[in-house]
Structures are given as C-alpha cells and as structure tokens.
Design a protein around this motif. Structure first.
Motif, short mmCIF file in Angstrom:
data_model
loop_
_atom_site.label_atom_id
_atom_site.label_comp_id
_atom_site.label_asym_id
_atom_site.label_seq_id
_atom_site.Cartn_x
_atom_site.Cartn_y
_atom_site.Cartn_z
N GLY A 1 15.00 3.33 -5.67
CA GLY A 1 14.28 1.64 -6.49
C GLY A 1 12.85 1.32 -5.78
N ASP A 2 13.66 -0.08 -5.85
CA ASP A 2 11.89 -0.59 -5.64
C ASP A 2 11.75 -1.31 -4.57
OD1 ASP A 2 12.82 -4.00 -5.28
OD2 ASP A 2 14.42 -2.91 -5.62
N SER A 3 13.10 -1.22 -3.83
CA SER A 3 12.98 -2.04 -2.45
C SER A 3 11.66 -1.39 -1.54
CB SER A 3 14.05 -1.43 -1.59
OG SER A 3 14.68 -2.33 -2.25
N PRO A 4 11.18 0.28 -1.67
CA PRO A 4 9.91 0.93 -0.57
C PRO A 4 8.93 0.87 -1.74
CG PRO A 4 11.26 2.17 -0.89
CD PRO A 4 11.96 1.37 -1.94
N ILE A 5 8.88 -0.11 -2.66
CA ILE A 5 7.68 -0.04 -3.33
C ILE A 5 6.86 -0.89 -2.84
CG2 ILE A 5 6.96 0.52 -5.49
CD1 ILE A 5 8.49 2.99 -4.01
N VAL A 6 5.36 -1.33 -1.85
CA VAL A 6 3.98 -2.17 -2.26
C VAL A 6 4.27 -2.55 -3.45
CG1 VAL A 6 3.10 -3.09 -2.06
CG2 VAL A 6 3.82 -1.31 -0.50
N GLY A 7 4.75 -4.19 -4.18
CA GLY A 7 4.15 -4.11 -4.93
C GLY A 7 5.38 -4.70 -5.70
N ALA A 8 6.51 -4.10 -5.74
CA ALA A 8 7.64 -4.25 -6.64
C ALA A 8 8.82 -4.89 -5.76
CB ALA A 8 8.27 -2.66 -6.63
N GLY A 9 9.40 -3.57 -4.49
CA GLY A 9 10.26 -4.50 -3.32
C GLY A 9 10.05 -5.43 -2.73
N ALA A 10 8.29 -5.86 -2.12
CA ALA A 10 7.89 -6.19 -1.69
C ALA A 10 6.02 -6.61 -1.63
CB ALA A 10 8.41 -6.68 -0.42
N TYR A 11 5.42 -7.97 -1.48
CA TYR A 11 4.47 -7.75 -1.65
C TYR A 11 3.78 -9.21 -0.33
CZ TYR A 11 -0.96 -6.91 -3.05
OH TYR A 11 -1.97 -6.52 -2.76
N ALA A 12 3.15 -9.28 0.04
CA ALA A 12 2.07 -9.88 0.78
C ALA A 12 0.66 -9.96 0.98
CB ALA A 12 2.79 -9.78 1.98
N ASP A 13 -0.01 -11.41 0.70
CA ASP A 13 -1.67 -11.07 0.39
C ASP A 13 -1.76 -12.62 1.54
OD1 ASP A 13 -4.31 -11.41 0.15
OD2 ASP A 13 -3.58 -10.67 -1.39
N ASN A 14 -2.81 -12.85 1.98
CA ASN A 14 -3.14 -14.40 2.72
C ASN A 14 -3.64 -15.06 1.79
OD1 ASN A 14 -1.63 -13.81 5.14
ND2 ASN A 14 -3.64 -14.13 6.71
N GLU A 15 -4.26 -14.65 0.77
CA GLU A 15 -4.56 -15.86 -0.32
C GLU A 15 -3.88 -15.98 -1.61
OE1 GLU A 15 -7.99 -12.93 -2.17
OE2 GLU A 15 -9.33 -12.94 0.33
N SER A 16 -2.80 -15.13 -0.53
CA SER A 16 -1.54 -16.10 -1.88
C SER A 16 -0.11 -16.19 -1.79
CB SER A 16 -1.38 -15.16 -3.69
OG SER A 16 -0.96 -13.65 -2.93
N GLY A 17 0.20 -15.67 -1.23
CA GLY A 17 1.70 -16.16 -0.47
C GLY A 17 2.33 -13.89 -0.14
N ALA A 18 3.43 -14.52 0.49
CA ALA A 18 4.66 -13.44 0.33
C ALA A 18 5.52 -13.03 -0.03
CB ALA A 18 4.69 -13.16 1.91
N VAL A 19 6.26 -12.02 -1.20
CA VAL A 19 8.13 -12.15 -2.01
C VAL A 19 8.54 -11.50 -1.02
CG1 VAL A 19 8.09 -12.20 -4.09
CG2 VAL A 19 5.81 -13.13 -3.65
N SER A 20 9.80 -11.30 -0.89
CA SER A 20 10.81 -10.25 -1.11
C SER A 20 11.24 -10.50 -2.62
CB SER A 20 11.15 -10.23 0.33
OG SER A 20 12.35 -9.01 -0.04
N THR A 21 12.23 -8.63 -2.69
CA THR A 21 12.35 -9.00 -3.77
C THR A 21 14.09 -8.65 -4.02
OG1 THR A 21 12.37 -6.69 -4.91
CG2 THR A 21 10.08 -8.31 -5.33
N THR A 22 14.76 -8.69 -4.75
CA THR A 22 16.37 -7.80 -4.79
C THR A 22 16.62 -8.21 -6.42
OG1 THR A 22 18.45 -8.33 -4.13
CG2 THR A 22 17.49 -10.91 -4.60
#
Length: 331
Positions: free
Chosen positions: A222-243
């Motif tokens: 599914g999405d969980s291990p996919i960078v940009g889908a299940g999670a993303y982090a960038d000091n220039e914007s922030g960090a996200v985890s999805t479910t």
C-alpha cells in the motif's frame, strides 16, 4: 555569527484512521499517548527528530492493539507481510521496507536501509536478508499475530468482503452475495501507525509502519512504505505521516500533497485538511494525516469514522479518537 534558533520540540502521533470499534478504542488511545511520550522524551533530551519518530513507532509496533509489528494482520495465505518507511527532513534521506516478514520492528529495519545502504527501498526476501546482515533477528510469525487478527482473517476468507468499507467516513455495512454480513464488519487491524517530529535544531522527520490489510494478496504493497505517499519530511516545509486506504493515498501522493500546500503558505492544519479533501474528491478515498510544520505548527485531520491521535508540545499532551475531541494533560 548569530546563534541558531532553538525550536520547541514537537511530536505528533497517529494510530490509524478507520472505523475503530469500541473494544479497541481505549487501547488505541493509550497506545498513541505512550508513543508520544516516548518520542517526546527523546526530543527533550536533545535527540534528533529521526530518533524520536523511530522510538514512537517502535512503541506502537510493540503494542498488539495496532496493525504494525506485533498485531499485524494476515494475507490470503495466512502470512504476515509488513511495510515501513522513515524519512529525515534535513537532506531528504529515506529508507523503507515492504513485504518484510518475521521482523518485530520494521521501522528500525527501514532506518537501517536509510543509513547503511545506497538504496531507499528493499522488499521481500531481499529485505529479510538485509535484516540478517545488520543483526536484526527474525521472530516467529505466531509472535506477531493476535487471536483477533486470526479471527478477522477467517471472517474475510469466508465472506470475501472488500477492505474498502473499513475506511469509509460513516457506519458501513458489508454484503456477501447480497446479504448483510455484520460479523464481517466487526473488524480490526487496519490501523497503520505513524509519527512526525520537529527537534530543537529545526529538523523534521516522519515514520509510518503497517501490517497491511487483512486478506490482502501476497505481495500487495500500500502507501505506507512509499515516500511521498505514506510519509514525507522536508525541513523546508514540514513532516507528514498518513493512514487510511493505501491505494487511494498512493494515487494522490497524499503526504507530499500536504507538504506542497505548506510550501505554498498554508498552515499544517489547513494543508492537512486540503489534501484529504482533494483525495476524497479525486479518488473517493478516506484516511487521516498528522503533520508538523517547519516552525512547529501542528496539523491533524481525518475523514474516516475515527482516528487515534496524540501530540506533545511545551509539556502538554493532547489526544483524542473522535471528531472534535481534544483532551489535554500535563506530561
């Protein structure tokens, strides 16, 4: 030279967005609060955001109330296949594993991929072989599977119901040959876990882990291990985890959507809401996100019936499960 800005540490947790039944509600909330405390303890001691999200996710992987690590669900063959990702917002380093078996804490294996290989994703047998190389021991499948997960697998195999009903934003019914099968609706184990953090040095990180969905095809990712889908982090914007519903999340690259909105000037909360609204409109998908902005603002939103969530900032623990809830206690 001016001194670097010291940030207020923040950690935000989710324990999955789905139709969480009452029998799991207390354990889910307790679990996300324990995860938040573990991550925050790392941060206030001066640890990195990456250290914090790994620590937080490991707590939930060790809790059988969640579908990640211990508590993972079974595919159609009665096997456990787990996925995880971790990302460091400093240099966009990331590592993930998919369809890995017999690993207690897949998030730590994902971190090893990030730090000890030139790759970003290892899957299946290759991921397990790498785990052996770095000294991560295999555990018996039975140690990862609860009796509730086995019973749910038996129900799904009997009724052949779609997993989509688990992520709708209202009470759902399941049908088998035109007949309502309420037993097949009383399901668990769809609560992907995740964490995001901002450390005192201004670095962000995100991590997500899951055991997938009950009675999935072997090899399904599914999405969980996919960078940009299940999670993303960038000091220039922030960090996200999805479910939520992984196929829907993958189609819209949900985590990257959130950070894109923050790059355009939206707050973490507004960006979270906008991205989930886009997913619902574009692919009719439901789910949830937790977000921290580069300056420490917090976002938390879900379009499913419930999502277990918590966050800690400035010594205050916030948590909830249902829409509109926000309980607060001192850490």
């Amino acid at each position: 030279m001016s001194d670097p800005v010291v940030r207020e540490p923040v950690v935000v947790i989710h324990g999955g967005a789905w139709a969480i039944p009452d029998k799991l509600s207390s354990a889910s909330v307790t679990g996300v609060c324990a995860a938040a405390r573990a991550g925050y303890e790392v941060l206030i001691r001066g640890g990195s955001a990456v250290d914090a999200v790994e620590a937080a996710v490991r707590v939930m992987e060790d809790c059988p109330a969640f579908d990640a690590g211990t508590g993972s669900v079974l595919n159609t063959k009665g096997e456990v296949e787990m996925d995880s990702v971790i990302m460091d917002g400093r240099e966009l380093r990331c590592g993930s594993v998919a369809c890995v078996q017999n690993i207690k804490n897949p998030v730590s294996l994902a971190r090893a991929v990030m730090e000890k290989t030139d790759h970003t994703l290892l899957v299946g047998r290759g991921a397990n072989e790498f785990a052996e190389e770095v000294g991560i021991q295999r555990v018996p499948t039975d140690s990862l599977v609860t009796e509730d997960a086995r019973e749910e697998w038996r129900q799904f195999m009997q009724f052949k119901t779609t997993v989509n009903v688990l992520f709708r934003n209202s009470k759902s019914i399941c049908r088998d040959g035109g007949h309502v099968t309420s037993a097949a609706c009383d399901t668990r184990g769809h609560d992907t876990v995740g964490a995001v953090a901002l450390d005192r040095f201004g670095n962000t990180a995100a991590a997500t882990s899951t055991g997938g969905i009950t009675a999935k095809r072997p090899g399904r990712v599914g999405d969980s291990p996919i960078v940009g889908a299940g999670a993303y982090a960038d000091n220039e914007s922030g960090a996200v985890s999805t479910t939520g519903h992984g196929e829907s999340i993958t189609k819209v690259c949900l985590a990257r959507q959130v950070t894109h909105h923050m790059e355009s000037g939206m707050s973490a909360q507004a960006a979270s809401e906008a991205a989930l609204q886009k997913m619902a409109a574009r692919v009719k998908g439901h789910g949830g996100v937790v977000t921290v902005g580069k300056d420490g603002d917090i976002g938390m939103h879900f379009t499913t019936e419930r999502m277990a969530w918590s966050w800690i900032k400035a010594g205050k623990l916030h948590y909830g499960l249902n829409s509109g809830e926000n309980f607060v206690i001192d850490v």
